[in-house]
Structure formats: C-alpha cells, structure tokens
Design a protein around this motif. Structure first.
Motif, mmCIF file in Angstrom:
data_model
loop_
_atom_site.group_PDB
_atom_site.id
_atom_site.type_symbol
_atom_site.label_atom_id
_atom_site.label_comp_id
_atom_site.label_asym_id
_atom_site.label_seq_id
_atom_site.Cartn_x
_atom_site.Cartn_y
_atom_site.Cartn_z
ATOM 1 N N ASP A 32 0.811 -1.214 0.000
ATOM 2 C CA ASP A 32 0.000 0.000 0.000
ATOM 3 C C ASP A 32 0.850 1.271 0.000
ATOM 4 N N SER A 33 1.953 1.265 0.760
ATOM 5 C CA SER A 33 2.793 2.467 0.838
ATOM 6 C C SER A 33 3.418 2.793 -0.520
ATOM 7 N N VAL A 34 3.679 1.771 -1.316
ATOM 8 C CA VAL A 34 4.243 1.980 -2.655
ATOM 9 C C VAL A 34 3.165 2.537 -3.582
ATOM 10 N N LYS A 35 1.970 1.984 -3.481
ATOM 11 C CA LYS A 35 0.860 2.473 -4.307
ATOM 12 C C LYS A 35 0.539 3.927 -3.987
ATOM 13 N N GLU A 36 0.624 4.281 -2.722
ATOM 14 C CA GLU A 36 0.336 5.657 -2.311
ATOM 15 C C GLU A 36 1.356 6.642 -2.867
ATOM 16 N N ALA A 37 2.575 6.163 -3.142
ATOM 17 C CA ALA A 37 3.634 7.043 -3.667
ATOM 18 C C ALA A 37 3.481 7.307 -5.159
ATOM 19 N N ALA A 38 2.710 6.466 -5.835
ATOM 20 C CA ALA A 38 2.589 6.552 -7.291
ATOM 21 C C ALA A 38 1.379 7.369 -7.722
ATOM 22 N N ARG A 39 1.443 7.858 -8.947
ATOM 23 C CA ARG A 39 0.328 8.607 -9.514
ATOM 24 C C ARG A 39 -0.768 7.662 -10.008
ATOM 25 N N PHE A 40 -0.348 6.496 -10.506
ATOM 26 C CA PHE A 40 -1.300 5.511 -11.021
ATOM 27 C C PHE A 40 -0.999 4.145 -10.411
ATOM 28 N N VAL A 41 -1.986 3.261 -10.438
ATOM 29 C CA VAL A 41 -1.796 1.872 -10.013
ATOM 30 C C VAL A 41 -2.339 0.971 -11.115
ATOM 31 N N THR A 42 -1.501 0.041 -11.562
ATOM 32 C CA THR A 42 -1.913 -0.878 -12.610
ATOM 33 C C THR A 42 -2.242 -2.241 -12.010
ATOM 34 N N LYS A 43 -2.450 -3.229 -12.848
ATOM 35 C CA LYS A 43 -2.714 -4.587 -12.382
ATOM 36 C C LYS A 43 -1.402 -5.216 -11.894
ATOM 37 N N SER A 44 -1.500 -6.397 -11.322
ATOM 38 C CA SER A 44 -0.314 -7.068 -10.802
ATOM 39 C C SER A 44 0.545 -7.597 -11.940
ATOM 40 N N VAL A 45 1.776 -7.938 -11.622
ATOM 41 C CA VAL A 45 2.686 -8.494 -12.617
ATOM 42 C C VAL A 45 2.133 -9.790 -13.194
ATOM 43 N N GLU A 46 1.374 -10.532 -12.389
ATOM 44 C CA GLU A 46 0.803 -11.793 -12.852
ATOM 45 C C GLU A 46 -0.390 -11.567 -13.795
ATOM 46 N N GLU A 47 -0.893 -10.337 -13.826
ATOM 47 C CA GLU A 47 -2.040 -10.005 -14.679
ATOM 48 C C GLU A 47 -1.635 -9.058 -15.810
ATOM 49 N N ASN A 48 -0.396 -9.190 -16.260
ATOM 50 C CA ASN A 48 0.131 -8.335 -17.334
ATOM 51 C C ASN A 48 0.042 -6.852 -16.986
ATOM 52 N N GLY A 49 0.476 -6.550 -15.747
ATOM 53 C CA GLY A 49 0.378 -5.177 -15.252
ATOM 54 C C GLY A 49 1.135 -4.151 -16.062
ATOM 55 N N ILE A 50 2.295 -4.527 -16.641
ATOM 56 C CA ILE A 50 3.049 -3.584 -17.467
ATOM 57 C C ILE A 50 2.240 -3.197 -18.697
ATOM 58 N N TYR A 51 1.732 -4.182 -19.396
ATOM 59 C CA TYR A 51 0.967 -3.929 -20.619
ATOM 60 C C TYR A 51 -0.264 -3.080 -20.301
ATOM 61 N N HIS A 52 -0.972 -3.460 -19.258
ATOM 62 C CA HIS A 52 -2.178 -2.713 -18.875
ATOM 63 C C HIS A 52 -1.821 -1.283 -18.474
ATOM 64 N N GLY A 53 -0.753 -1.096 -17.710
ATOM 65 C CA GLY A 53 -0.352 0.231 -17.256
ATOM 66 C C GLY A 53 0.050 1.142 -18.398
ATOM 67 N N LEU A 54 0.757 0.590 -19.376
ATOM 68 C CA LEU A 54 1.163 1.393 -20.537
ATOM 69 C C LEU A 54 -0.037 1.827 -21.364
ATOM 70 N N GLN A 55 -1.039 0.948 -21.437
ATOM 71 C CA GLN A 55 -2.279 1.343 -22.118
ATOM 72 C C GLN A 55 -2.998 2.427 -21.321
ATOM 73 N N MET A 56 -2.992 2.290 -20.014
ATOM 74 C CA MET A 56 -3.701 3.217 -19.139
ATOM 75 C C MET A 56 -3.153 4.648 -19.263
ATOM 76 N N VAL A 57 -1.832 4.786 -19.435
ATOM 77 C CA VAL A 57 -1.235 6.121 -19.519
ATOM 78 C C VAL A 57 -1.063 6.589 -20.971
ATOM 79 N N GLY A 58 -1.542 5.782 -21.917
ATOM 80 C CA GLY A 58 -1.567 6.207 -23.314
ATOM 81 C C GLY A 58 -0.276 5.986 -24.094
#
Length: 259
Positions: free
Chosen positions: A231-257
């Motif tokens: 939680d402390s890491v998520k609070e430091a970030a501007r966005f939160v994506t899915k977990s690494v096991e749920e293709n979080g990188i791919y989803h996060g890159l789509q989320m920020v355009g």
C-alpha cells in the motif's frame, strides 16, 4: 508524430513475475515502446551482472543499477557512487565478530568474506540467478564497490544502522540487508539519465513495486505502481496498474496512453 518519452522499469515484481520469469505480454510491450521511438530503461536494485541476460533479451543498454549507485546510458557509465571503503571495513570487522557474513559487490562480480554460510545460501538462491559469490575476503582492494550484502536476522541490522552513518541499510530478505551509500536512490540515478536525454517531467515514466521504488515513484511525474505492490508503494505513485501476474506492465502502458 507522437512525442517520445523515457520509461523506467523495475525488475523484480515488475518486469519479472514472482517466478523470475518475463511474461510474454511484457516483452511485447517493451518492443512496442521501442518501435514507437521511446527510450526504455531499467531501474533496479540488482547489480549489472544480475540482469545481463534480461538486458540482452529486451535489447536495453540504459539502466540504473544498485538502486542508483551505478548508472549507464547507451552502454556508457554516466554516474557512479561507490561505498566508503574505510567505513565498510570497520563494519565488516564488526560483522565478522557477530558471525554476520558480508558479500562485496562491484559492477562485475560479488565475493563473500567467508568460505560459506547458510544465510548466504538461503538468500542468494531466491534470486534465481546463475551466479553465486565465491570466497575472496580482499575483494574490496583496488576497486570501487557499489553495494555490500550484510547477512543477519531481522532486527540485528539496527546496531550497524546506529554506528555507520555513511550507509543506508535496506532489507530485502529475512536474513539479508543491502548496504548502500547514504542517500543514494533510483530517483538520483534516473535524474542523471534524464539530464542528458533532455526529457521534460511530463515525458518521464516509471514502474515499480518495492519499497526501494518509493522515492522513484514519488519523483517521476508519471509513476505507476504494480498491483502487487504494498500500500505504501501504491500511495507514492500517480497511477496503479494490475499485478505483474495479470500483465500489469501492458495494462499500465495502455492506461497512460503509451500503447
């Protein structure tokens, strides 16, 4: 044409899943970024020799290693911040008296100051790397060290924290702690790179999941925490994506355009 950006990725729990595997979707995402002209970089606590295979697989020559102590841009070292050897030797003497082994680390290799110890075996094997520290108690001589591993049970590092003010101590395993130069961070390493590349804050991105990513996620304007982060890491970030096991990188890159 869309303006290009620079994107920094942590490794463990971000690029690599908890089995230390690179998800196919993550690999595809990295190459899509590169094909679009973006600069893709790594920002990790690992030593350079601990992710050489990953750099080759993703064709990445720019990275922040050792949590900001050894920084490379396009294959060239642009910043290095070694440990204070005098203080480190004092710490090592204290650690030996306490039966706490250490492993010295530079940009090429790592060497233990004792022939063997169960704590070293227990922690290093969890990294699932093809290298193990051999014995060389004098590896600190005539070379710069960027990190040292101190092996001790949780809580026992407090005595070193109180006495050795030249260092930061970051626990990464129940029996192992990173020793780093005081005040060093991934954020400082990233700054050394973006100063040379000239990307403005709005075109800087960073993905991470660990406690050692908090300063990076706080300082990079477009920061994305993985869904598997604390939680402390998520609070430091501007966005939160899915977990690494749920293709979080791919989803996060789509989320920020970016994809």
């Amino acid at each position: 044409m869309t303006e290009t950006s620079v994107i920094f990725f942590d490794i463990d729990g971000t690029l690599l899943n908890h089995e230390k595997e690179l998800p196919q979707k993550t690999k595809e995402a990295v190459f899509q970024l590169k094909e679009a002209g973006h600069v893709v970089a790594i920002a990790t606590g690992r030593a350079p020799f601990m992710f050489e295979d990953l750099r080759k697989e993703l064709d990445i020559q720019t990275y922040v290693s050792y949590n900001g102590q050894y920084v490379v841009l396009n294959g060239q070292v642009v910043y290095a911040n070694p440990l204070n050897i005098s203080s480190l030797l004092q710490l090592t003497e204290r650690a030996l008296a306490n039966n706490h082994p250490v492993v010295f680390m530079d940009h090429e290799d790592m060497k233990a100051n004792v022939p063997e110890h169960s704590y070293i075996n227990e922690s290093i094997t969890t990294l699932k790397i093809d290298r193990f520290p051999s014995h060389d108690p004098y590896y600190y001589e005539e070379r710069d060290l960027y990190q040292t591993l101190l092996f001790c049970p949780e809580g026992e590092e407090k005595q070193y924290e109180q006495e050795f003010k030249d260092f930061d101590f970051i626990r990464w395993h129940p029996v192992s702690v990173d020793i780093l130069p005081k005040g060093g961070s991934k954020a400082i390493g990233i700054q050394k790179i973006v100063e040379q590349l000239g990307f403005p804050p709005e075109r800087q991105y960073a993905f991470g999941d660990g406690l050692n990513d908090i300063e990076m996620l706080t300082n990079v304007k477009n920061s994305i925490a993985m869904g598997n982060a604390e939680d402390s890491v998520k609070e430091a970030a501007r966005f939160v994506t899915k977990s690494v096991e749920e293709n979080g990188i791919y989803h996060g890159l789509q989320m920020v355009g970016l994809l």
